[in-house]
Design a protein around this motif. Structure first.
Motif, mmCIF file in Angstrom:
data_model
loop_
_atom_site.group_PDB
_atom_site.id
_atom_site.type_symbol
_atom_site.label_atom_id
_atom_site.label_comp_id
_atom_site.label_asym_id
_atom_site.label_seq_id
_atom_site.Cartn_x
_atom_site.Cartn_y
_atom_site.Cartn_z
ATOM 1 N N TRP A 86 0.638 -1.153 -0.052
ATOM 2 C CA TRP A 86 -0.229 0.098 0.076
ATOM 3 C C TRP A 86 0.777 1.353 -0.045
ATOM 4 N N LYS A 89 3.025 1.988 -3.184
ATOM 5 C CA LYS A 89 2.017 1.719 -4.143
ATOM 6 C C LYS A 89 2.268 1.534 -5.710
ATOM 7 N N GLU A 91 1.314 -1.959 -7.535
ATOM 8 C CA GLU A 91 -0.280 -2.446 -8.178
ATOM 9 C C GLU A 91 0.546 -4.047 -8.687
ATOM 10 N N LYS A 144 -8.121 -7.012 -4.384
ATOM 11 C CA LYS A 144 -8.472 -5.796 -4.393
ATOM 12 C C LYS A 144 -8.284 -6.069 -2.617
ATOM 13 N N LYS A 150 -10.220 3.523 1.292
ATOM 14 C CA LYS A 150 -9.987 4.142 -0.384
ATOM 15 C C LYS A 150 -9.452 2.151 -0.271
ATOM 16 N N ARG A 152 -8.165 -0.029 -3.948
ATOM 17 C CA ARG A 152 -6.788 -0.696 -5.248
ATOM 18 C C ARG A 152 -6.603 -1.263 -5.496
ATOM 19 N N LEU A 188 -0.758 3.766 -10.553
ATOM 20 C CA LEU A 188 0.178 4.708 -9.383
ATOM 21 C C LEU A 188 1.575 4.999 -9.526
#
Length: 543
Positions: A86, A89, A91, A144, A150, A152, A188
Motif C-alpha cells: 500500500w 503504491k 500494483e 482488491k 480507499k 486499489r 500509480l
C-alpha cells in the motif's frame, strides 16, 4: 519501542557485509543501504521481510527485490507485506517461487493471499481475491486491497515452474510471462515487487531480463556482465549460479529475437492485411536468424538433448532413449509430445513411449495412407492380425476416411512387461492427409482447423497424458500443428494472439519447426479462419 529486524546484506568488493536495522514500531524505515522495512502496527514482533530497491532501465526504484513473506513466530497475520504494498503504491507483484510454498530453516513461508472469491484481513487491510487464472507455467491473480474507504487493485503474477536454485525448463515461457506483467494495467506508477523464497537468484535473473530487454529494444546495445554486476552490488547473489547466468543469455536471445506483437481478435484481420506487405516477411527472417540451423555437430548434440529417457526397455538390445520433446499448452503442462516417425529399428522405443506417457491420442503427418518402407510400422492394417514387435502386440480397428482429409483409427497396445502402465483402452489415431508437399503446408486452413479441433476434443475426453505428434523429422510438420494449436488457444481464451510467441515456443524446442515463410503465413491464415468461423457460429446462434 525499537524492534530488531533481520539483518540485511550488501555485496561490496567481493565481501558480504551486514548491518543491523532498528525500526520504530508501526513505521516504515529504510536502512543505510536502501532496504525497505515494514513492521505491523498490531504486533511487537520481528517480521522477516527483506526488500531492496533496484533501479530499472532509465527509471529509479523500478523494482523492490524481496523474499517471500515469512512470519518467524508462526502468526498468520502478515499485514507487514500488504502495508508495504500500500505505502509503496505497488500494483504488480511478480512471485517466482515454485507452486508449493514449503518450509524454510528460519521459519515457514506464509500463503499471504486469500483463496479465490474470498477475502482476508491483514491488520488495517482487507484483501479480496477477485480472480485467479491458472496457466501451464504461471498463475495470474487479481486482488482488491482496501484500507478504510480507499481501494486499489493489485495484480500478482506467480511463475510456478522456477526451481529455487535452478532455472525453468522452458525459456520462452519466462519471456511470455514478462510480457504479461508489462501489459497489466497500472495507474500509480509505483515499483514492481519481484520476490522468491530467498530473494536471490530467480529475482536477479528476471530483473536483469527486464532491464536488458528494454535497453536492447531502445538502444540496440547490451552489457550483460555490467548489468549483473550492478544487481549483485545492490544485493548479493541476485544471480546465484552459472546456470542462471547462462539462462539469462538464452532468454535475452529469445526476448530480442523478433518482436512478439500481441493483437486482439477484432484488430487481427486488419493487422494481417497490412503486415503481409513486408512485416510478416521481416518477422520470419528475424525468427530464422535467431533459430537458424546450427552446424551438423550442434544439430547432433541438440538431437541428443531432445531424446527422452525411457524407464523400461522391452526390446532386447534396444536403446532406452527416444527422440521426443514435450511442449506445454496454454494451460496444460506437457500437452504435446513431438516425435520423429519411428524407423523400423525404433518401433519398440516408440511403443514404449506411447504406454509410459499414457498418450491420449496419436497424430501422424505421414500423409500417404500406406507407410513407406523406410518408416517403422507400429500398427497393422485394420481388422488384421495383431502386429507383434518384441513384447508388444498392437491391433487396429474402426478405420475411417474423413472426406479424404484425415484417417481415424483405434489402436490397442498391449505389453506384458508394461501391463501396469496401460488401462487397455483403445488409443485414437489420426492421420492427416491434405498436405501440399511442394509448399510444405496443408492445402486448406479450414480443413486443418477441423482436424485440430477433432484431435483436441478427443484428447480432452480421454483424460490421459499428452498428444503424441509425429512426422518424418519430428519438427517440420508436427511443429506447425503445435504452433497453430497454441495460437488458437490464446485467441479462444484471451481474445488476443501473438503468432511470433507461439512460433518461438515451438522453435525453441525444435529449431526446424516452421521452416518456411509459407508455414509462418499459414499460422496467420488459421487464426483468420478461426475468427471467421467463430463469427459465423455467433451469427447462427442469434437467429
Amino acid at each position: 519501542m525499537r524492534l530488531f529486524v533481520k539483518k540485511t546484506a550488501t555485496f561490496q568488493n567481493d565481501t558480504l557485509c551486514t548491518s543491523d536495522t532498528q525500526v520504530d514500531n508501526g513505521k516504515q524505515q529504510k536502512t543505510d543501504n536502501g532496504a525497505v522495512v515494514s513492521v505491523d502496527d498490531a504486533f511487537s514482533v520481528p517480521v522477516t521481510i527483506l526488500e531492496k530497491y533496484i533501479d530499472g532501465h532509465n527509471r529509479k526504484k523500478e523494482y523492490i527485490a524481496s523474499e517471500d513473506p515469512v512470519d518467524t513466530n508462526n502468526v498468520e497475520d502478515i499485514s507487514a507485506f500488504w502495508k508495504m504494498v500500500w505505502e509503496e503504491k505497488v500494483e504488480k507483484v511478480v512471485n517466482l517461487s515454485e507452486a508449493v510454498i514449503g518450509k524454510h530453516q528460519e521459519g515457514e513461508y506464509v500463503h499471504y493471499w486469500p483463496d479465490p472469491d474470498s477475502f482476508k484481513k491483514f491488520g488495517k487491510f482487507q484483501v479480496t481475491s477477485t480472480s485467479e487464472e491458472e496457466y501451464a507455467d504461471y498463475t495470474k491473480r487479481v486482488f482488491k486491497i482496501t484500507k478504510g474507504s480507499k481501494e486499489r487493485t493489485v495484480h500478482q503474477f506467480h511463475y510456478t515452474s522456477w526451481p529455487e536454485k535452478g532455472v525453468p525448463d522452458d525459456v520462452t515461457s519466462v519471456v511470455d510471462f514478462r510480457e504479461k506483467v508489462l501489459n497489466a494495467p497500472s495507474k500509480l506508477n509505483g515499483p514492481t515487487i519481484v520476490q522468491c523464497r530467498k530473494g536471490l537468484g530467480p529475482i536477479g535473473t528476471y530483473i536483469a531480463l527486464d532491464i536488458l530487454t528494454k535497453k536492447g529494444e531502445s538502444e540496440g546495445t547490451l552489457d550483460i556482465p555490467g548489468c549483473v554486476k550492478n544487481l549483485r552490488q545492490k544485493r548479493q547473489n541476485l544471480i546465484q549460479t552459472p546456470e542462471q547466468y547462462r539462462y539469462l543469455h538464452k532468454t535475452l536471445a529469445h526476448s530480442l529475437a523478433a518482436r512478439s506483437i500481441t493483437v486482439s481478435g477484432d484488430k487481427f484481420p486488419k493487422y494481417v492485411k497490412d503486415a503481409r506487405k513486408s512485416e510478416l516477411k521481416q518477422q520470419f527472417e528475424q525468427l530464422q536468424q535467431s533459430f537458424k540451423p546450427d552446424s551438423e555437430e550442434v544439430q547432433k548434440k541438440e538431437g541428443e538433448e531432445n531424446k527422452r529417457r525411457l524407464h523400461f526397455s522391452v526390446i532386447p538390445d534396444a536403446s532406452d532413449y527416444v527422440n521426443a520433446k514435450f511442449i506445454d499448452g496454454l494451460r496444460v503442462k506437457r500437452r504435446y509430445l513431438m516425435s520423429q516417425t519411428p524407423l523400423p529399428e525404433t518401433v519398440g522405443e516408440f511403443l514404449t513411449l506411447v504406454i509410459e506417457e499414457n498418450i491420449s491420442c496419436i497424430v501422424s503427418f505421414e500423409v500417404e495412407k500406406e507407410l513407406k518402407k523406410t518408416d517403422g510400422i507400429y500398427f497393422p492394417g485394420c481388422d488384421m492380425d495383431a502386429l507383434k514387435k518384441g513384447d508388444f502386440e498392437v491391433t487396429c480397428t474402426n478405420e475411417q476416411d474423413t472426406n479424404g482429409s484425415f484417417m481415424t483409427r483405434s489402436l490397442t497396445v498391449k505389453s506384458g512387461v508394461l501391463q501396469q502402465n496401460t488401462d487397455g483402452k483403445p488409443i485414437p489415431h489420426y492421420q492427416f492427409l491434405k498436405w501440399d508437399m511442394q509448399k510444405n503446408v496443408p492445402t486448406s486452413a479450414a480443413e486443418f482447423l477441423s482436424f485440430m479441433k477433432f484431435v483436441e476434443e478427443t484428447a480432452n475426453k480421454q483424460n490421459r497424458g499428452p498428444i503424441l505428434i509425429h512426422c518424418f523429422d519430428g519438427a517440420s510438420q508436427s511443429g506447425l500443428f503445435v504452433a497453430v494449436s497454441l495460437a488458437i488457444q490464446q485467441m479462444s481464451e484471451e481474445h488476443e494472439v501473438s503468432i511470433v510467441s507461439a512460433v518461438k515456443k515451438v522453435k525453441a524446442a525444435r529449431t526446424m519447426s516452421i521452416p518456411n515463410q509459407a508455414q509462418f503465413d499459414f499460422c496467420h491464415d488459421c487464426v483468420l479462419e478461426y475468427l471467421k468461423a467463430s463469427k459465423a457460429d455467433r451469427d447462427t446462434r442469434k437467429k
